[in-house]
Design a protein around this motif. Sequence first.
Motif, short mmCIF file in Angstrom:
data_model
loop_
_atom_site.label_atom_id
_atom_site.label_comp_id
_atom_site.label_asym_id
_atom_site.label_seq_id
_atom_site.Cartn_x
_atom_site.Cartn_y
_atom_site.Cartn_z
N UNK A 1 -9.94 -12.54 -6.98
CA UNK A 1 -10.86 -11.93 -7.83
C UNK A 1 -10.66 -10.26 -7.59
N UNK A 2 -9.94 -9.49 -6.80
CA UNK A 2 -9.43 -8.25 -6.83
C UNK A 2 -10.03 -7.71 -5.56
N UNK A 3 -10.79 -8.20 -4.40
CA UNK A 3 -11.00 -7.64 -3.25
C UNK A 3 -9.74 -7.46 -2.43
N UNK A 4 -9.61 -5.92 -1.86
CA UNK A 4 -8.42 -5.92 -1.12
C UNK A 4 -8.56 -6.49 0.19
N UNK A 5 -7.41 -6.52 0.69
CA UNK A 5 -7.11 -7.47 2.22
C UNK A 5 -6.26 -6.68 3.20
N UNK A 6 -6.65 -6.60 4.36
CA UNK A 6 -5.79 -5.85 5.46
C UNK A 6 -5.69 -7.13 6.53
N UNK B 1 9.16 -10.64 -3.48
CA UNK B 1 9.68 -9.47 -4.26
C UNK B 1 8.19 -8.70 -4.43
N UNK B 2 7.13 -9.30 -4.25
CA UNK B 2 6.02 -8.45 -4.43
C UNK B 2 5.83 -7.36 -3.33
N UNK B 3 6.45 -7.67 -2.13
CA UNK B 3 5.96 -6.75 -1.01
C UNK B 3 6.81 -5.65 -0.77
N UNK B 4 6.45 -4.49 -0.22
CA UNK B 4 7.23 -3.19 -0.07
C UNK B 4 7.16 -3.29 1.38
N UNK B 5 8.30 -3.46 2.14
CA UNK B 5 8.50 -3.47 3.67
C UNK B 5 8.34 -1.73 3.91
N UNK B 6 7.58 -1.36 4.82
CA UNK B 6 7.16 -0.01 5.35
C UNK B 6 7.93 0.34 6.70
N UNK B 7 8.10 -0.69 7.55
CA UNK B 7 8.53 -0.59 8.94
C UNK B 7 9.11 -1.88 9.49
N UNK C 1 -1.62 -11.64 -6.83
CA UNK C 1 -2.18 -12.31 -7.70
C UNK C 1 -2.30 -11.51 -9.38
N UNK C 2 -2.83 -12.16 -9.99
CA UNK C 2 -3.00 -11.55 -11.43
C UNK C 2 -3.65 -10.13 -11.62
N UNK C 3 -4.57 -10.01 -10.77
CA UNK C 3 -4.98 -8.50 -10.54
C UNK C 3 -4.43 -7.37 -9.83
N UNK C 4 -3.22 -8.01 -9.21
CA UNK C 4 -2.25 -7.06 -8.55
C UNK C 4 -3.27 -6.55 -7.14
N UNK C 5 -3.87 -7.39 -6.81
CA UNK C 5 -4.95 -6.85 -5.53
C UNK C 5 -4.03 -6.33 -4.45
N UNK C 6 -4.27 -5.04 -3.74
CA UNK C 6 -3.69 -4.38 -2.91
C UNK C 6 -4.14 -5.13 -1.39
N UNK C 7 -2.67 -5.41 -0.81
CA UNK C 7 -3.07 -5.93 0.58
C UNK C 7 -1.82 -5.32 1.35
N UNK D 1 -5.38 2.98 1.94
CA UNK D 1 -4.69 2.76 0.79
C UNK D 1 -4.96 1.35 -0.16
N UNK D 2 -5.33 0.51 0.64
CA UNK D 2 -5.83 -0.73 0.02
C UNK D 2 -7.07 -0.47 -0.92
#
Length: 283
Positions: free
Chosen positions: A116-121, A198-204, A230-236, A263-264
């Motif tokens: 539903x769009x709530x970011x996650x860590x 593919x949706x993930x951006x490796x950082x370290x 997801x469809x809302x491109x929730x930041x994780x 960031x999220x």
Amino acid sequence: MTNRCFSFAIWALTFLIFGASLHMGAAPKPFRVLLITGGCCHEYAKQKDILKQGLEERANLTVDQIHTDDTSTHPPLAILGNPDYAKGYDLVIHDECGADISGPKTVEGVLKPHRDGIPGVNLHCAMHCYRIGNPNAPVTLGTPHGYWFEYLGVQSSGHGPQEPIAISFIDKASPITKGMADWTTIKEELYNNVRVFDTAQPLARGKQVVKQRDGEKANTFVVVWANEYGPKKTRVFSTTIGHNSTTVKDPRYLDLVTRGVLWATGHLNDDGTPADGYGPQGK
């Protein structure tokens, strides 16, 4: 009469300007974070308070906790069966460890706020939670097997022994990692990568040398990354680092997790600093 009206107008204008300046100078309200802890194999009773204090000292946020002292792989977390558990929160931190919580309906309930769009860590053993099916088998997108892994952006199935991990930041342009120096942990668990989506951006990446009967072997896996879910491109944001309490209270670790949180939620500048009003004490 005219002078009185003029004086009143000047007073009213002064009041409005003064009030506006106070409003403009006031820090925004702290955003709300829900921290979920408990389950197998970790010092969650200590780590939940380390995280709360460390995050609240570094950013303009408040952390509420949902915790269980249960140490099984199927802890009775209060969020289970309640898809609205994150209502009123701006971000959820998953720091639980429940590999045997595997009912598809239950897992979908945990994921609903993020869909539903709530970011996650997600921290450490959160990567090994909510497993449906064989975690070693590469998932098929859209199937229950992949529910949790698609949210994370990385599929992991296990880890090796505890040995130091050399962390190297590979995306130095990301605001999450900008200006951060590589570092080596104390003895920690290096989680494997079955698949990086593919949706993930490796950082370290983390490199760990382990002893074997025939010598030494070096393993290297992604240990910090960002994802859109997801469809809302929730930041994780996720990191597999953080087994031991000494690591969790390391300022470098807390700085990294704080950056991920900011960031999220959209409160991190491109240079890696908190957005105005969202730094320590609302600065």
